[in-house]
Design a protein around this motif. Structure first.
Motif, PDB file in Angstrom:
ATOM      1  N   GLY E  94       0.961  -1.395  -0.190  1.00  0.00           N
ATOM      2  CA  GLY E  94       0.138   0.049   0.027  1.00  0.00           C
ATOM      3  C   GLY E  94       0.932   0.947  -0.142  1.00  0.00           C
ATOM      4  N   ASP E  95      -0.520   2.505  -0.147  1.00  0.00           N
ATOM      5  CA  ASP E  95       1.233   3.846  -0.952  1.00  0.00           C
ATOM      6  C   ASP E  95       1.865   3.693   1.028  1.00  0.00           C
ATOM      7  OD1 ASP E  95      -1.989   4.136   0.191  1.00  0.00           O
ATOM      8  OD2 ASP E  95      -1.469   6.089   0.422  1.00  0.00           O
ATOM      9  N   GLY E  96       0.739   3.377   2.433  1.00  0.00           N
ATOM     10  CA  GLY E  96       1.232   3.890   3.485  1.00  0.00           C
ATOM     11  C   GLY E  96       2.412   3.057   3.899  1.00  0.00           C
ATOM     12  N   ASP E  97       2.423   1.535   3.652  1.00  0.00           N
ATOM     13  CA  ASP E  97       3.357   0.323   3.183  1.00  0.00           C
ATOM     14  C   ASP E  97       4.662   1.055   2.801  1.00  0.00           C
ATOM     15  OD1 ASP E  97       3.578  -1.718   4.924  1.00  0.00           O
ATOM     16  OD2 ASP E  97       2.375  -3.022   3.051  1.00  0.00           O
ATOM     17  N   VAL E 120       2.773  -0.199  -6.464  1.00  0.00           N
ATOM     18  CA  VAL E 120       2.464   0.176  -4.778  1.00  0.00           C
ATOM     19  C   VAL E 120       1.174   1.239  -5.426  1.00  0.00           C
ATOM     20  CG1 VAL E 120       2.760   2.102  -3.740  1.00  0.00           C
ATOM     21  CG2 VAL E 120       4.393   1.254  -4.455  1.00  0.00           C
ATOM     22  N   ILE E 121       0.030   0.043  -4.759  1.00  0.00           N
ATOM     23  CA  ILE E 121      -1.394   0.228  -4.486  1.00  0.00           C
ATOM     24  C   ILE E 121      -1.389   1.142  -3.976  1.00  0.00           C
ATOM     25  CG2 ILE E 121      -3.284  -0.707  -4.215  1.00  0.00           C
ATOM     26  CD1 ILE E 121      -2.619  -3.181  -5.112  1.00  0.00           C
ATOM     27  N   ASN E 122      -1.396   2.978  -4.860  1.00  0.00           N
ATOM     28  CA  ASN E 122      -2.031   4.162  -4.002  1.00  0.00           C
ATOM     29  C   ASN E 122      -2.917   4.603  -4.443  1.00  0.00           C
ATOM     30  OD1 ASN E 122      -1.467   6.640  -2.673  1.00  0.00           O
ATOM     31  ND2 ASN E 122      -1.363   7.335  -4.623  1.00  0.00           N
ATOM     32  N   ASN E 123      -3.522   4.579  -2.751  1.00  0.00           N
ATOM     33  CA  ASN E 123      -5.284   4.794  -3.047  1.00  0.00           C
ATOM     34  C   ASN E 123      -5.221   6.275  -1.763  1.00  0.00           C
ATOM     35  OD1 ASN E 123      -4.636   3.312  -0.065  1.00  0.00           O
ATOM     36  ND2 ASN E 123      -5.924   1.789  -0.748  1.00  0.00           N
ATOM     37  N   SER E 124      -4.410   6.952  -1.839  1.00  0.00           N
ATOM     38  CA  SER E 124      -3.553   7.758  -1.174  1.00  0.00           C
ATOM     39  C   SER E 124      -4.434   8.040   0.352  1.00  0.00           C
ATOM     40  CB  SER E 124      -5.244   9.010  -1.880  1.00  0.00           C
ATOM     41  OG  SER E 124      -4.989   9.387  -3.303  1.00  0.00           O
ATOM     42  N   ILE E 125      -4.817   6.551   1.257  1.00  0.00           N
ATOM     43  CA  ILE E 125      -4.991   6.763   1.972  1.00  0.00           C
ATOM     44  C   ILE E 125      -4.862   5.452   3.264  1.00  0.00           C
ATOM     45  CG2 ILE E 125      -6.900   5.014   1.610  1.00  0.00           C
ATOM     46  CD1 ILE E 125      -7.176   9.082   3.347  1.00  0.00           C
ATOM     47  N   TYR E 126      -4.552   5.484   3.915  1.00  0.00           N
ATOM     48  CA  TYR E 126      -4.365   4.633   5.534  1.00  0.00           C
ATOM     49  C   TYR E 126      -5.722   3.347   5.193  1.00  0.00           C
ATOM     50  CZ  TYR E 126       0.231   5.672   7.316  1.00  0.00           C
ATOM     51  OH  TYR E 126       1.752   6.595   7.246  1.00  0.00           O
ATOM     52  N   GLY E 127      -5.798   2.583   4.382  1.00  0.00           N
ATOM     53  CA  GLY E 127      -7.192   2.179   3.856  1.00  0.00           C
ATOM     54  C   GLY E 127      -7.509   0.946   5.473  1.00  0.00           C
ATOM     55  N   MET E 128      -6.893   0.237   5.708  1.00  0.00           N
ATOM     56  CA  MET E 128      -6.805  -0.393   6.461  1.00  0.00           C
ATOM     57  C   MET E 128      -6.601  -0.340   8.374  1.00  0.00           C
ATOM     58  SD  MET E 128      -6.978  -4.058   6.944  1.00  0.00           S
ATOM     59  CE  MET E 128      -5.752  -5.186   6.497  1.00  0.00           C
TER      60      MET E 128
HETATM   61 MG   LIG Z   1      -3.285   3.227   1.012  1.00  0.00          MG
END
Ligand SMILES: [Mg+2]
Ligand SMILES: Cc1ncc(C[n+]2csc(CCOP(=O)(O)OP(=O)(O)O)c2C)c(N)n1
Ligand SMILES: Cc1ncc(C[n+]2csc(CCOP(=O)(O)OP(=O)(O)O)c2C)c(N)n1
Ligand code: SF4
Ligand code: SF4
Ligand code: SF4
Ligand code: SF4
Ligand code: SF4
Ligand code: SF4
Ligand SMILES: [Mg+2]
Lengths: 372, 71, 188, 268, 268, 372, 188, 71
Positions: E94-97, E120-128
């Protein structure tokens, strides 16, 4: 001339690792463990293995686990500050049951402390440093010869029981030079491989042995490795029944093997009225003091845990009714385990935390005091 | 023209000097030399032009150039 | 032999740890038991440096020198710490290049210009440690010259063997000679 | 003369622990001269360092000084500056400190463009631990953990700083110490994350292994290979010195202060 | 048709845990299609992930899969690749990761140019963890820890990758999923550290807070703001897609193999 | 209507921090602690304070220490994996005596484990997680009201004793909502400031109090802070005499204050034949089971340590001669401390590690078994 | 009141935790003691969701529901887990929009089309949780309508107050009506 | 010219579909609709041109386009 070699404790540890079949090392330099990395950097490529200096200790621990998943026996070495940083990933190795060995050459802390001075103050951290319940195997060598042999042993335990094993050395032993015989006939254990074809492989099977067979990445057994609680198939689950079963097996996986895992040395215990429990560098002034004490007619013996975790409580319990003295280069850590066996009565401590090795004279005096 | 060189003093603090040899090597006027034990000797004080190269390159604050005000 | 304890002291960078290792190596070659250790200043350089060797035919438990039989001091500070109050039964060797102020001593005292000699004979201070080793080994009567020579060869960084053998030879000589007029000399 | 700048030192702690000929002392002098030139209030200055030879600098400087943990100096400094933006915060790190274990804090402090003046003392090696390769060790050079020559490429620290969002980057050397003083002044004056790479010599842990006979040889190498920015082409072991980049961006603590004011003005 | 690619999945683990409309599933499909196109040996593929919604992907893929610790996927992958270079190693983060806690491993894996294919899956946020801002959250956007809009600037992840030494960088989106498949193929084929930024939608933890009514709205936003590389100017919220950079450099595991051979040939 | 508010444990913790005067928070999100960060992100800028989300937990811990050095009361919050990562810098805070509070909302581990389920398995880590000898203060709330009050207490201890204090919560308490009264009259302690001018300030003075006065950065008292062993002047030293003195003071700095630091609750102990030692979430099913057991005529009581480290051994020792039961959501951690007081005889355990809260029924059954 | 235990179950995203918080808030407004808790699937979304409320005038120690007095099931799975074997003394409410298969039950059973009604009355599924809360509160006879209304106002995300109040009203109505013909109805 | 549309089947796996609405929104032919509970309904199967946009955008592998080979 004998075929013995003069060797430093750290060097003997590195040689032991090579003898155990280690072909991968990832690390980050830190006093007083750095020589181990330096030797591996020199020797591994010569042996077809791989040395990599990672960007930090966290990455080193991760790389070691990754390498082990491909089948390599893998080592890392560090000291206090780095050992603290590795804790999260040590827990990952234990939870996912990936064999590896972590050397911690203890220096005096807390924090940066006295980087070039010895201590034995990571004893409890080696048992409890990572979050959550987990089993732990921790070995403590008291001589350069033992650095060599216990490193082999550490890998044997790691491979047989699929866990991260801690070699808990100290600055005295790590930097000491002594004669070592690099015995060639040491038993070397390799991880149990699956005996079934891939379609019948259950990577985290919960059978009687409690230790699942381990396939290596790239050998046709495709499976999932996760630090989440998982079922026998390796896939994550939060179901209390499944997670609970896994956690029970994991936490108690060493229980059936304690007899083989727990090691200790006994010196003059048969008639001893005072039992000194000492390990690592501290066992050496004790050994020296023993002679002097006996010459004074003081009936004193040494119980030296070599496996400090799981602590050999059962064996020590057999010595009930005597006095105990636990000298440590910390403010009292393993002494708590002796107290847990008997309660605090008749358990004495001797602690030194200024970075200087306890002397035989100090021990002798304490013996006299306790036996008076 | 005022000749400042005349009023320059080159002072070595031997308690701090670690005998690294940097000042010697970079002094444009070879004012400095070393004795048989590697100690810095101000061999030609009169040659010093107070360029302060030694002072700035010395890692140990062990060499000091004093220029007296009254030229 | 039971517990010959040797202490080599000076400042970081003088190579005393290597000298101690060579001494220990020689003892191994001679079939003795040996432990060698050292202590550092703040992470390894600059300040005081101390290297210890214990040679014995019995098992050696305590690895640190408690009652040295021989002390080498290669700096004034090292002399102050380890030489000044040394028992007179023990041998004290000081490098008179650096140790300029000494307390008079009845016996077993050798002040030798080790570093100065290294400079003059070998053109530079490198190998002063090996010269010192020669002195110590000769004075200590611990080991044969062959054993020490072999140890130096085993442990010298590559490319430095020749130079170091020469240093050893001079040191050995120096030690032997110093000993000749029987002990009590103050070459301060 | 030392007495001109001695007020900024804890003189009782001198002489320092660095090896003969080590460049860190020279960099320290350049830093102090910059601070003197800037005429900053000594009580208002904080100097933060990590762990390494370079990082021992804080012990000698008479400011508010923090000798923190290896690699984390910038994170400590971020806390200091964010909590009390009126302090002048300098950060001194070694190359391993800044670029190896500390790399993540480096890029994030740069991204936030937080107003820190950062000096990375690049001696191409882990000095303190005795000469292991660092992420800034040049390719093929020897270190105790690169006994056959470094297989890896050095990190382009200033390029990474710029890509990550820093707004000032410069390089100088122990040899070019007047330039060093100047770029530290400029770095301080830039209101944002400002990095100065100070190329320095480690004769003991790097030089010896890499064919430098004396500390002076290493300074000569700096003199010859440090090329003032402007020249078009640079050769193999050469590197640019001077101001390398400068950019505009909002600074973190000022943005945060604006937020506080906006909220206290009742807005959300 | 799912059946065309189902052999690469642990179908028993499906349906997956991601929220309705989450783009991670779409990215997973693109990855699998790339692997199918490349006709790689399933037994020889390792997929490593960290921790986060994106990183749960490894549980669904029928390869050698490792779901490691938050931010450390690249370090685990480095160990795997260095120990057994013949494996094809993909890394999903993830992007945070990748950019927050994992930033240091990211720049050092890039510096080594180790042959990993990184998505890198960039969803612009900490999803989890429910929608905290990440280092890739755009300026001014809302997150639970940026309740007043994000004060910070997003990290230019591909620019940092390039500065640090990566030899391939590309960007695509869940919407531009055929391009995504293509750049993953190119990334795999590049013998070195190759990064694909896959812009993805997190309707639950990001979209809701930032005025996206439906997952489809977020895909539309991707469609409109992803500009194929080549166009000269890009507007405010726009971003480039396609191959962003490519470079030449020695690859770590091949260099190490050369060293082994050199040494075994007796040389030092 | 009362003036009580419905509040989550995490929220109460955040409110407690604000009530204690916290004006700085640095953190990194992690379930089940994240709400604390989220609340701080919202409230701190409104109060003129600062919230910063750092790049990881290591940086968060560092930033908190940095902020505290400028005088701010500073908080961070995390859970298992992040707590492991913070260990090195927690040791730094303890060694340099910089006040701060670290919240660990425990989830089930090891490793990633069961991120949304409760456990109490970081109990030993909270004591021993960082390398080297060090003192530790660890508090364990069992209700939302206590989350509020103990957070204030944690800051009071941190400030008074200049150390990092751990608030050891758990997922049950952190996510529970209960009625809370935000008492306004809670005592708030601030660090002792120097009473002398800068030129006479001895930053790490070793006086009777064992707690040096602390100057804040930027207030004219320029001094040095280092994780190396240091003299009273704060400058690093490796001299055994000086380092040893410092380490002795540090390790034993809490000893004179144990009376004030150790807190516990006693329920129906006077005639109890069985003492249940329970803390945090586990104390709640015990409380519930107590009533049922008493109704059955079983003489059982509860000793609830609120300060779990330093463990209130002295107080428990007074209960000698009775049976003990230590139920925990781990495989046996704090029970070891009870064993250290009495030896293992008559000490019983009840452990659950599947992520589900122990029920009153289980406790009741165990009570019956133990008392049979 | 001593230990009213309410369990709201369904899938993540239905907002049942918020409904539970509102219920708990209302109980606080009414001066009762209350604990509210929930359990998540793998880190917060997707799967099953369960929110619990215990209201009592005595101290509440154990925070989890042990013997629910009222269960709301808003998905078939939730029904299977918490509704199927529920004691008949307890009230069971199911959202008939999702819970399609139910075991016949003698009493205290209410199958109401909560989500469907929310869609049709409010144009979308948001606020189905508050409508469910209305049903539950009305059926549970725990709290006054004013207390619940106030709680909804206190806890509703800003901008949604009006919509939620309307949902609450419909839900309350639904609950009251369902109760009227005295219990035993199977609207499945 | 072969009209493939005639032999195309649009199959929704309702066990996996999460009703996100993406397929509906992007189907160029409006083949798909949703019912009152948000479930995907293949309203106009005959309109499907097998462009597979729905299939590729569906995050849940829940929509499948089957084109029969015998045109
Ligand atoms: Mg993310
Ligand atoms: C967590 C941690 N890891 C490793 C170390 C050991 N260590 C001390 S300094 C250092 C590197 C020093 O290199 P650099 O940062 O370049 O500073 P220099 O000494 O060269 O100035 C290392 C690895 C440490 N103190 N802490
Ligand atoms: C060491 C550590 N810190 C924090 C967490 C909590 N955590 C889990 S996932 C995550 C971030 C997820 O964001 P991202 O990497 O962007 O992945 P996404 O969920 O958005 O796909 C965090 C902070 C953790 N598991 N471990
Ligand atoms: S540069 Fe300084 S330390 Fe070096 S020799 Fe000259 S005066 Fe001495
Ligand atoms: S000031 Fe210049 S000329 Fe004078 S001694 Fe120094 S370097 Fe030489
Ligand atoms: S080791 Fe190198 S960097 Fe460290 S003090 Fe010595 S010369 Fe300087
Ligand atoms: S929280 Fe966001 S990223 Fe995670 S599964 Fe849901 S929509 Fe996807
Ligand atoms: S895109 Fe897939 S999951 Fe979403 S509604 Fe369509 S079929 Fe269902
Ligand atoms: S294949 Fe194309 S036309 Fe057919 S249903 Fe899917 S999106 Fe619509
Ligand atoms: Mg360096």
């Amino acid at each position: 001339m004998s075929n013995a070699r003069l060797m430093q404790g750290n060097e003997a540890c590195a040689e032991g690792a090579l003898a155990a079949g280690v072909r991968f090392f990832a690390g980050y330099p830190i006093t007083p463990s750095t020589e181990i990395a330096e030797i591996m950097a020199e020797k591994l490529p010569l042996l077809g293995g791989t040395f990599i200096q990672m960007e930090d200790e966290i990455g080193s621990m991760a790389a070691v686990i990754g390498a082990s998943l491909t089948g390599a026996k893998a080592l890392t070495a560090t000291s206090g500050p780095g050992f603290s940083l590795k804790q999260e990933n040590i827990g990952f190795a234990i939870a996912t049951e990936v064999p590896c060995v972590v050397v911690d050459v203890q220096r005096a802390g807390p924090s940066t402390g006295l980087p070039t001075s010895p201590a034995q103050a990571d004893v409890m951290q080696a048992r409890w440093g990572t979050h959550g319940d987990h089993p732990a195997i921790v070995l403590s060598p008291a001589s350069v010869q033992e650095c060599y042999e216990l490193t082999v042993q550490a890998f044997n335990f790691a491979e047989e029981f699929r866990t991260a094993v801690i070699m808990l050395m100290d600055e005295v032993i790590g930097h000491l030079r002594e004669k070592v015989e690099l015995r060639e006939n040491l038993a070397v254990v390799d991880r149990k491989k699956p005996s079934v074809p891939p379609d019948r492989y259950i990577p985290y099977v919960n059978d009687e042995s409690r230790i699942p067979a381990m396939a290596n990445f790239g050998e046709g057994y495709r499976y999932h490795v996760t630090g989440l609680t998982h079922g026998e198939n390796g896939l994550p689950t939060g179901k209390p029944e499944v997670a609970g079963k896994f956690l029970q097996r994991l936490t108690h996986k060493l229980d059936p093997y304690l007899d083989r895992i727990q090691r200790w040395e006994e010196v003059e215990l048969s008639d001893a009225e005072l039992v000194i429990v000492a390990y690592g560098c501290t066992a050496r002034p004790v050994r020296e003091a023993l002679g002097a004490a006996r010459r004074e007619g003081l009936k004193v013996g040494l119980f030296r845990p070599i496996t400090i975790w799981p602590f050999p409580s059962g064996e020590i319990a057999k010595l009930g009714g005597r006095k105990f003295l636990v000298p440590e280069m910390n403010s009292g850590q393993l002494v708590g385990e002796v107290e847990r066996i008997f309660g605090p009565k008749n358990i004495h401590r001797y602690n030194r935390i200024d970075g200087e090795l306890i002397t035989p004279g100090e021990i002798l005096e304490k013996i006299r005091e306790v036996m008076a | 023209m005022v000749r400042v060189t005349e009023n320059t003093q080159v002072i070595v603090n031997h308690d701090w000097c670690k005998k690294c040899g940097i000042c010697l090597a970079f002094c444009p006027k070879r004012v400095l030399e070393s004795d048989e034990l590697g100690r810095v000797v101000v061999a030609k004080p009169e040659e010093c032009i107070a360029c302060r190269i030694c002072e700035r390159l010395c890692p140990d604050f062990a060499i000091n150039i004093e220029v007296s005000k009254d030229e | 032999m039971s517990g010959e304890q040797v202490l080599l002291s000076g400042t970081g960078g003088q190579g005393l740890i290597l000298a101690a290792i060579m001494l220990a190596e020689a003892a191994v070659l001679a079939g003795h038991n040996v432990v060698q250790s050292q202590s550092y200043g703040p992470e390894a350089r600059g300040g005081a440096s101390k290297a210890e060797v214990i040679i014995s035919d019995e098992k050696i438990y305590y690895p640190k020198v408690q009652t040295p039989g021989l002390v080498l001091a290669m700096s004034q500070e090292a002399y102050r710490k380890y030489g000044l109050n040394l028992d007179e039964a023990a041998i004290l060797v000081v490098d008179s290049t650096y140790v300029l102020e000494v307390k008079p001593r009845q016996k077993n005292f050798y002040a030798l210009p080790i570093t100065r000699l290294t400079r003059s004979e070998l053109g530079g201070e490198q190998s002063a440690n090996v010269m010192a080793l020669g002195v110590v080994a000769a004075l200590g009567n611990l080991l044969t010259r062959e054993q020490v020579t072999q140890a130096v060869l085993n442990r010298a960084p590559k490319g430095t063997a020749k130079r170091n053998l020469k240093a050893l030879e001079i040191g050995w000589q120096l030690g032997r000679e110093a000993e000749l007029p029987a002990g009590n000399r103050n070459a301060g | 003369m030392f007495s001109e700048i001695s007020e900024y030192f804890r003189t009782e702690a001198l002489p320092h622990i660095w090896c003969p000929g080590c460049g860190i002392g020279t960099v320290m002098q350049a830093l102090v001269r910059a601070i003197k030139t800037l005429q900053l209030d000594q009580n208002n200055i904080v100097v933060v360092s990590g762990i390494g030879c370079s990082s021992r600098m804080t012990g000698y400087l008479d400011f508010n000084t923090l000798h923190s943990t290896h690699g984390r100096a910038l994170a400590f400094a971020t806390g200091i500056k964010a909590a009390k933006p009126e302090l002048d915060v300098f950060v001194v790190m070694g190359d391993g400190d800044a670029a190896a274990i500390g790399g993540n804090h480096f890029i994030h402090a740069a991204r936030r463009n937080i107003d820190l003046t950062v000096i990375v003392i690049n001696n191409s090696i882990y000095g303190m631990t005795g000469g292991q390769s660092s992420p800034l060790t040049p390719h093929d050079k020897r270190a105790t953990t690169s006994p056959y020559g470094n297989l890896e490429r050095p990190l382009q620290l200033l390029a990474v700083a710029e890509a990550a969002g820093a707004t000032y980057g410069a390089r100088a050397t122990a040899y070019h110490n007047q330039l060093l003083t100047k770029v530290i002044i400029d770095a301080y004056n830039n209101p944002g994350f400002s990095v100065v790479e100070a190329v320095s010599q480690c004769p003991v842990s790097y030089g010896r292994r890499n064919k430098f006979k004396t500390p002076a040889d290493m300074l000569r190498w700096q003199k010859e290979h440090g090329i003032m920015k402007g020249r078009q082409e640079i050769g193999d072991e050469e590197f640019l010195i001077g101001e390398i980049f400068r950019a505009q961006a909002a600074e973190y603590t000022r943005e945060y202060e604006k937020l506080r004011q906006r909220l206290q003005g009742g807005e959300r």
